[in-house]
Design an enzyme around this catalytic site. Structure first.
Site, mmCIF file in Angstrom:
data_model
loop_
_atom_site.group_PDB
_atom_site.id
_atom_site.type_symbol
_atom_site.label_atom_id
_atom_site.label_comp_id
_atom_site.label_asym_id
_atom_site.label_seq_id
_atom_site.Cartn_x
_atom_site.Cartn_y
_atom_site.Cartn_z
ATOM 1 C CG ASP A 104 17.416 -33.048 24.717
ATOM 2 O OD1 ASP A 104 16.864 -34.311 24.498
ATOM 3 O OD2 ASP A 104 16.233 -31.969 23.545
ATOM 4 C CG HIS A 133 13.785 -30.063 20.400
ATOM 5 N ND1 HIS A 133 13.236 -30.556 21.367
ATOM 6 C CD2 HIS A 133 14.907 -29.541 20.937
ATOM 7 C CE1 HIS A 133 13.790 -31.205 22.285
ATOM 8 N NE2 HIS A 133 15.100 -29.919 22.601
ATOM 9 C CD GLU A 144 15.947 -22.420 10.555
ATOM 10 O OE1 GLU A 144 15.746 -22.247 11.472
ATOM 11 O OE2 GLU A 144 17.789 -22.205 10.527
ATOM 12 C CG ASN A 189 22.373 -31.369 26.259
ATOM 13 O OD1 ASN A 189 23.612 -30.013 25.736
ATOM 14 N ND2 ASN A 189 21.482 -30.784 27.163
ATOM 15 N N GLY A 245 21.453 -21.400 14.802
ATOM 16 C CA GLY A 245 21.172 -19.817 16.218
ATOM 17 C C GLY A 245 20.064 -19.474 15.924
ATOM 18 C CB SER A 282 22.643 -22.281 11.500
ATOM 19 O OG SER A 282 21.022 -21.543 12.476
ATOM 20 C CG HIS A 330 25.073 -25.866 22.125
ATOM 21 N ND1 HIS A 330 25.883 -24.227 22.729
ATOM 22 C CD2 HIS A 330 23.802 -26.459 22.185
ATOM 23 C CE1 HIS A 330 23.976 -24.252 23.712
ATOM 24 N NE2 HIS A 330 23.127 -25.218 23.401
ATOM 25 C CE LYS A 341 11.418 -22.714 18.352
ATOM 26 N NZ LYS A 341 12.882 -22.714 17.194
#
Length: 492
Positions: free
Chosen positions: A120, A228, A231, A354, A390, A396, A415, A491
């Site tokens: 990804d 992925h 939120e 990435n 998180g 998070s 990350h 999600k």
């Protein structure tokens, strides 16, 4: 030597939650500091540099349960690697290089490895602030989540919200987020708050295969599946008031976090160039302990083609997050019946995790031009915001990069939380449970498209991101600014 796979375990913790799979790592590793561990270069044949793992003792116990350390050692065999094969505290077993791994190779005499970047390409995170208090949105939270889930394509094979022609796709791959902003998806002002301005120079869309391009035509503006998410969050703790204020972040504020990447384009590009790199190993006289780390010399045709395709794909991902952010903006305006001025949504920052980037770093007392491969690791240059998601049941973090990161980790940090269980193990552990109801009981409204999406991503499938962030904060490679608690999530 192929990397061995961990063996599943049926054991459970006292709480009844499943343990991480049992795996006894045979790599020699020694503690060299409170938050640093070293794999000596004689631990595996062919290692050119040591391995260095940023972790505390508790996280290291978890890291030992899979093949991550073997993969760190394997990464240290790459030709032209400098200083060390690095791993962040959210490390877990990946393809070739562990997720959470960082390797830097000499830009002229080193190699490029698609497996050290991942499938990804430019999977990353965008954080958006609003002018709203989360408490004021609470009565309509479910309506907002339903509105987002109805409009944003999620799940495997999700189709685009933006129709692209072949010419459009080429422009997206060349211009990245700027292409989307120019067509009304957000503002050009957003670009200054995106890593690399939302565009990597040197993109070569013609090096992206027809199969990858075909997949990209139908996926711009889609979230995808797996880990992925989009939120809605509340800022529930401020750790660095001055930095938070400079970034427009305050306690009680409603924020939006988007985690996704290049979708099928990136997966196909990685697949294509792993085959090409694998075929090139013998031709270039390169031997690697795991063919998942197949690579090519930096100046070779194979490497240059891959880098051109990778950059084009990264630009697609920047554009994808730009489109998704604008879609979220429009849903919030409509559902909450607000004006753009009242919503006041703006980008805090957007980071990739990435990716390979050409950067200059000091190694051995001199500046060197390097290709820094970050796989499940975030760039953390001094003063740069770092976004660390998180799990959907806890929290998070917003961090900021430091000078120490440049010295210690090529300007890199963690990350995310890092998985404790595979998706298969998580689904098995969730049997008989109602994850959506459990999240709702904790104050989180969740919607997902895939049958097992919530089970695969349930909170206990991940390490506690607070533990991961505590390590990078104390080690000094990125420091805490704010904690963000989830309120609603969609999600795939």
């Amino acid at each position: 030597m192929a990397v061995p796979r961990p063996h599943p375990s049926q054991a459970t913790l006292d709480s009844g939650r499943p343990r991480a799979p049992r795996y006894n790592s045979h790599v020699k590793i020694e503690r060299v500091g409170p938050y640093l561990w070293r794999i000596p270069p004689d631990a595996r044949p062919g290692m050119r540099v040591p391995g260095l793992v940023v972790a505390d003792e508790a996280l290291m116990a978890s890291i030992r349960t899979d093949a991550s350390l073997e993969q760190v050692a394997n990464g240290a065999t790459l030709p032209g690697i400098v200083k060390a094969s690095l791993a962040m505290p959210d490390i877990h077993q990946g393809y070739g290089l562990p997720v959470g791994g960082v390797v830097a190779t000499d830009a002229e005499d080193g190699v490029v490895s698609p497996g050290a970047i991942g499938f990804d390409i430019n999977c990353g995170v965008r954080l958006l602030r609003t002018g709203l208090d989360a408490a004021d949105v609470a009565p309509r939270l479910r309506e907002v989540v339903e509105g987002l889930h109805a409009v944003i394509p999620t799940g495997v094979g999700a189709r685009a919200t933006v129709a692209l022609s072949a010419r459009d796709l080429t422009a997206v791959m060349e211009d990245g987020a700027a292409w989307a902003a120019a067509r009304g998806h957000g503002d050009r002002d957003d670009l200054s708050r995106i890593e690399s301005g939302g565009r990597l120079a040197g993109a070569q869309p013609d090096r992206v295969s027809s199969r990858a391009r075909e997949r990209g035509l139908h996926q711009l503006g889609s979230l995808g599946s797996g880990n992925h998410f989009l939120e809605l969050q509340v800022v529930d703790e401020i750790h660095d008031a001055a930095t938070a204020a400079a970034l427009g972040v305050r306690a009680g504020q409603l924020t939006v976090m988007i985690h996704t990447g290049s979708r099928g384009v990136g997966h196909q590009v990685c697949t294509d160039y792993l085959k090409i790199s694998g075929a090139a190993l013998r031709r270039h006289g390169i031997s690697v302990p795991d063919r998942q780390l197949a690579c090519a010399p930096a100046g070779s045709e194979e490497a240059l083609d891959y880098l051109g395709a990778m950059r084009a794909t990264a630009n697609f991902a920047f554009a994808n997050r730009q489109v998704l952010a604008h879609t979220a903006h429009e849903v919030l305006l409509r559902v909450l019946r607000l004006s753009p001025r009242d919503l006041a949504m703006a980008v805090v920052y957007d980071v990739a995790h990435n990716i390979a980037k050409e950067e200059e770093h000091e190694v051995g007392g001199r500046r060197r031009r390097l290709l820094v491969h970050r796989k499940g690791a975030t760039r953390a240059f001094p003063g740069q915001p770092v976004i660390v998601p998180g799990d959907m049941g806890r929290y998070s973090y917003l961090l900021v990069g430091t000078e120490a990161a440049l010295r210690e980790t090529f300007g890199s940090t963690c990350h995310g939380a890092g998985r404790l269980m595979s998706r298969t193990a998580a689904v098995k552990a969730a049997r008989g449970r109602h994850i959506e109801a459990e999240l709702a009981a904790g104050g989180v409204v969740a919607r997902a498209t895939g049958r097992d999406a919530l089970a695969e991503e349930m909170p206990e499938a991940y390490k506690d991101v607070r533990d991961v962030v505590d390590v990078v904060h104390r080690f000094g490679i990125s420091t805490r600014v704010a904690r963000l608690r989830p309120l609603g999530v969609i999600k795939g």
